[in-house]
Design a protein around this motif. Structure first.
Motif, short mmCIF file in Angstrom:
data_model
loop_
_atom_site.label_atom_id
_atom_site.label_comp_id
_atom_site.label_asym_id
_atom_site.label_seq_id
_atom_site.Cartn_x
_atom_site.Cartn_y
_atom_site.Cartn_z
N UNK B 129 16.26 -4.69 -34.18
CA UNK B 129 15.84 -6.06 -33.96
C UNK B 129 14.91 -6.49 -35.09
N UNK B 130 15.17 -7.64 -35.69
CA UNK B 130 14.23 -8.09 -36.71
C UNK B 130 13.27 -9.16 -36.18
N UNK B 131 13.62 -9.75 -35.02
CA UNK B 131 12.72 -10.77 -34.50
C UNK B 131 12.92 -11.03 -33.02
N UNK B 132 11.85 -11.42 -32.34
CA UNK B 132 11.90 -11.74 -30.92
C UNK B 132 11.11 -13.02 -30.66
N UNK B 133 11.68 -13.89 -29.86
CA UNK B 133 10.95 -15.10 -29.44
C UNK B 133 10.67 -14.96 -27.96
N UNK B 134 9.42 -15.11 -27.59
CA UNK B 134 9.01 -14.84 -26.22
C UNK B 134 8.35 -16.05 -25.55
N UNK B 135 8.83 -16.37 -24.36
CA UNK B 135 8.18 -17.38 -23.55
C UNK B 135 7.55 -16.67 -22.36
N UNK B 136 6.25 -16.58 -22.36
CA UNK B 136 5.59 -15.88 -21.27
C UNK B 136 4.09 -16.12 -21.28
N UNK B 137 3.41 -15.59 -20.29
CA UNK B 137 1.98 -15.83 -20.14
C UNK B 137 1.16 -14.97 -21.10
N UNK B 138 -0.06 -15.42 -21.35
CA UNK B 138 -0.93 -14.69 -22.26
C UNK B 138 -1.84 -13.77 -21.45
N UNK B 146 3.07 -7.13 -27.36
CA UNK B 146 3.51 -7.92 -28.51
C UNK B 146 2.90 -7.38 -29.79
N UNK B 147 1.62 -7.11 -29.72
CA UNK B 147 0.94 -6.60 -30.90
C UNK B 147 1.59 -5.30 -31.37
N UNK B 148 2.00 -4.48 -30.40
CA UNK B 148 2.61 -3.20 -30.76
C UNK B 148 3.97 -3.42 -31.44
N UNK B 149 4.73 -4.33 -30.86
CA UNK B 149 6.04 -4.64 -31.43
C UNK B 149 5.89 -5.18 -32.85
N UNK B 164 -1.84 -16.71 -28.77
CA UNK B 164 -2.52 -16.50 -30.06
C UNK B 164 -3.16 -15.13 -30.19
N UNK B 165 -3.70 -14.61 -29.09
CA UNK B 165 -4.45 -13.36 -29.16
C UNK B 165 -3.57 -12.17 -29.52
N UNK B 166 -2.25 -12.35 -29.43
CA UNK B 166 -1.34 -11.23 -29.69
C UNK B 166 -1.12 -11.01 -31.18
N UNK B 167 -1.58 -11.97 -31.97
CA UNK B 167 -1.30 -11.86 -33.40
C UNK B 167 0.14 -12.16 -33.73
N UNK B 168 0.85 -12.87 -32.82
CA UNK B 168 2.25 -13.23 -33.03
C UNK B 168 2.45 -13.87 -34.40
N UNK B 169 3.64 -13.76 -34.93
CA UNK B 169 3.95 -14.30 -36.24
C UNK B 169 3.74 -15.80 -36.29
N UNK B 170 4.17 -16.49 -35.25
CA UNK B 170 4.04 -17.94 -35.22
C UNK B 170 4.21 -18.44 -33.80
N UNK B 171 3.74 -19.66 -33.57
CA UNK B 171 3.96 -20.31 -32.29
C UNK B 171 4.93 -21.45 -32.51
N UNK B 172 5.93 -21.53 -31.68
CA UNK B 172 6.89 -22.63 -31.76
C UNK B 172 6.87 -23.39 -30.44
#
Lengths: 358, 358
Positions: B129-138, B146-149, B164-172
DNA sequence: GTGAAAGCGCTAACAA
DNA sequence: TTGTTAGCGCTTTCAC
């Protein structure tokens, strides 16, 4: 669904050649509908294509072709913030598009001058251009010059204001009738049940977009808000000075006008007038196109809503469609539909919307 | 400007190699920041790149790489029209993306169950997997998984509701505070000067998007429309049945509530309630997300406005960003900004918005 | 009518 | 640390 499985390795031209028992060159001839292949062979190849579920890799094709796309945006030369935004989007996009072997440029043509536009279109070199996006009026001369260009194999997009009679490749812009209706709905709801008169500032009777907005506006006002009278339009020709000059008379006596629908460009003229002649009771104002000026007016509470279309989307969409037309590849209609955006001061995009890159 | 001149034949890796007096392989190493090149050589190559104004041809690069992108959308498994729309956009886009060697799939995870989501994220195979988009609670567990992934080199996008706290690549997704503010402004303007109470239906206190909307809504209501009282939220957990059950009590006595802000999913419950208990005076209703149901309610005049975000844009944007992240290529921020759309019945997109292709 | 072979711009073994 | 070489999928001469 679940975690994606291994990619099934898409079939290539080589696979087709193998299955159809012909050479690569023949496959290519069939794929590109070039002559010089026996009917029976053509069918064998098509057979193989269908069998394998082949989809052509456009990127590889273009690489091999060494193809470059040259697109031109033909815009009116007028003092008009929104057109400036578009030109800016074009030049911003130009840099990024270089890596896609796509070249886009702008050319300005005298505004409100159908002949000048027709001449400009006529003067275009069809061999040096694969596509043109045009923002201009739908007059016979314009229509004909576009049809001629189109016949020479150039993709033509009508931008912002449609020119359906020209047989253009596609229209990229909002549904202006719906935009007018939307403005009316907002106007009516914001004004409430009190009686009053609403002034419409339009641009030019030549401009199809202006006409359509007026149409939609009148329709909904008459149907849903009959207690509000819509005045005959002020024809401002997108010219701030002209608008500022016409308004004192059009506004009539103090308090006569409780709403203004600025359906065309030239908001500077309206704002100037209001500043010089501050009304006792601020009218509800709905304007078009989000620009630095209208954004400021919205933030300040002078404008109540702005109806707009995204300049960046407009330009990207036009480019995508022109490219798809060249490649004969399909387009995603939903993606290309330009939305009629409604902006209140609460949902303004960040001002840094002009900052690009990552 | 003017008619485009002849393309100046962009420089290629070969030109760089020639000018820098190194081999193709070395140029490639420098371009891709791979190790094993002397600093001095690196500089010579950079020199040449700058000198020639080289821009890499992404299409050719990807062709050579034979790279394929595998992206996953992780969505809550709930009876929710909007999520369905997104899933549909994903599968619609999947077909067209095949030619771009990009594979996208969906996976549903139990809704309102942070642990289940965290487990699902944890179970993902980062090598497939090169990327994942996640809709879920923080929540902490989600954030950590997420941070681990992310640390394993997978691009992670938070979709619709930021993490935001997960350090995700971006928010869409949209700015949900602004969306709440927008709802408030419309509510206030539509209701006019009369006093009254406004009911807010929210989803879950875990959901950041719901929280933010409420925040923005309250802010503007309190500031601009103090004559309207905002009631404590009904927490509907996006569940139509639950909402229908809670509403009779929440609505209080007849006429008490003059406005409803349905800030989360589960509109079916609200509509059901209204049908069973038709109020004497129809409240102003502002809901979220344009779906078949909310569209119908808008058309029928039951909803007064719908605030939405474009599902297609959401998906395309997520894919573009994940791909850019893989390619280390820049993105156009303006293009990726998801707009807070306001829909009235007048500016609804054509119903055929789901028809794709040309 | 059809095919063999070279090459588009870039990457990636494998050598050196 | 650097270079040689063989492709990626498709198109295009130029032969046959």
């Amino acid at each position: 669904m679940g975690t994606p499985d291994d990619p099934p390795a898409n079939p290539t031209v080589n696979d087709i050649a193998r299955v159809a028992r012909v050479s690569l060159a023949t496959v290519d001839r069939v794929l590109n509908a070039r002559p010089g292949v026996r009917q029976i062979t053509v069918e064998r190849v098509h057979q193989a294509i269908a069998e394998l579920g082949y989809v052509r890799d456009t990127a590889a094709a273009n690489l091999a072709r060494g193809r470059t796309y040259r697109f031109l945006f033909l815009l009116p030369a007028a003092r008009n913030e929104f057109i400036d935004l578009i030109e800016r989007e074009v030049s911003d996009l130009a840099a990024g598009l270089k890596r896609d072997r796509t070249q886009i440029t702008c050319q300005r043509v005298p505004a409100f001058d159908p002949m000048a536009l027709a001449d400009a279109v006529g003067a275009l070199d069809a061999t040096a251009l694969e596509g043109v996006a045009i923002f201009g009026p739908e007059t016979p001369s314009v229509r004909d010059s576009i049809a001629r260009l189109n016949a020479q194999g150039v993709a033509v997009i009508s931008l912002i204001s449609d020119i359906p009679s020209s047989g253009r490749t596609a229209y990229v812009g909002i549904d202006n009738i719906a935009a007018g209706r939307t403005a009316a709905q907002l106007m009516g709801r914001f004004l409430g049940p009190a009686e009053g008169a609403v002034l419409v500032i339009t641009g030019s009777m030549l401009a199809r977009d202006h006409l359509e907005r007026r149409l939609g506006f009148d329709e909904v006002m008459a149907r849903d808000f009959p207690h509000l009278k819509v005045r005959a339009s002020v024809e401002g020709r997108d010219d701030p000075d002209l608008i500022a000059r016409l308004l004192p008379h059009a506004m009539g006596a103090e308090g006569e006008i409780c709403g203004i629908y600025a359906s065309a460009a030239g908001n500077a003229g309206l704002l100037q007038h209001l500043e010089r002649n501050p009304p006792l009771r601020a009218p509800v104002i709905i304007a078009h196109e989000l620009t630095p000026l209208s954004r400021a007016a919205l933030t300040a509470g002078v404008f109540d809503a702005v109806i707009s279309q995204d300049a960046g989307h407009l330009v990207r969409s036009a480019v995508r469609i022109m490219r798809a037309d060249c490649d004969q590849s399909p387009i995603n209609l939903a993606q290309e539909r330009i939305r009629t955006d409604i902006y209140l001061k609460e949902n303004l995009p960040p001002e840094t919307g002009l900052l690009k890159g990552a």
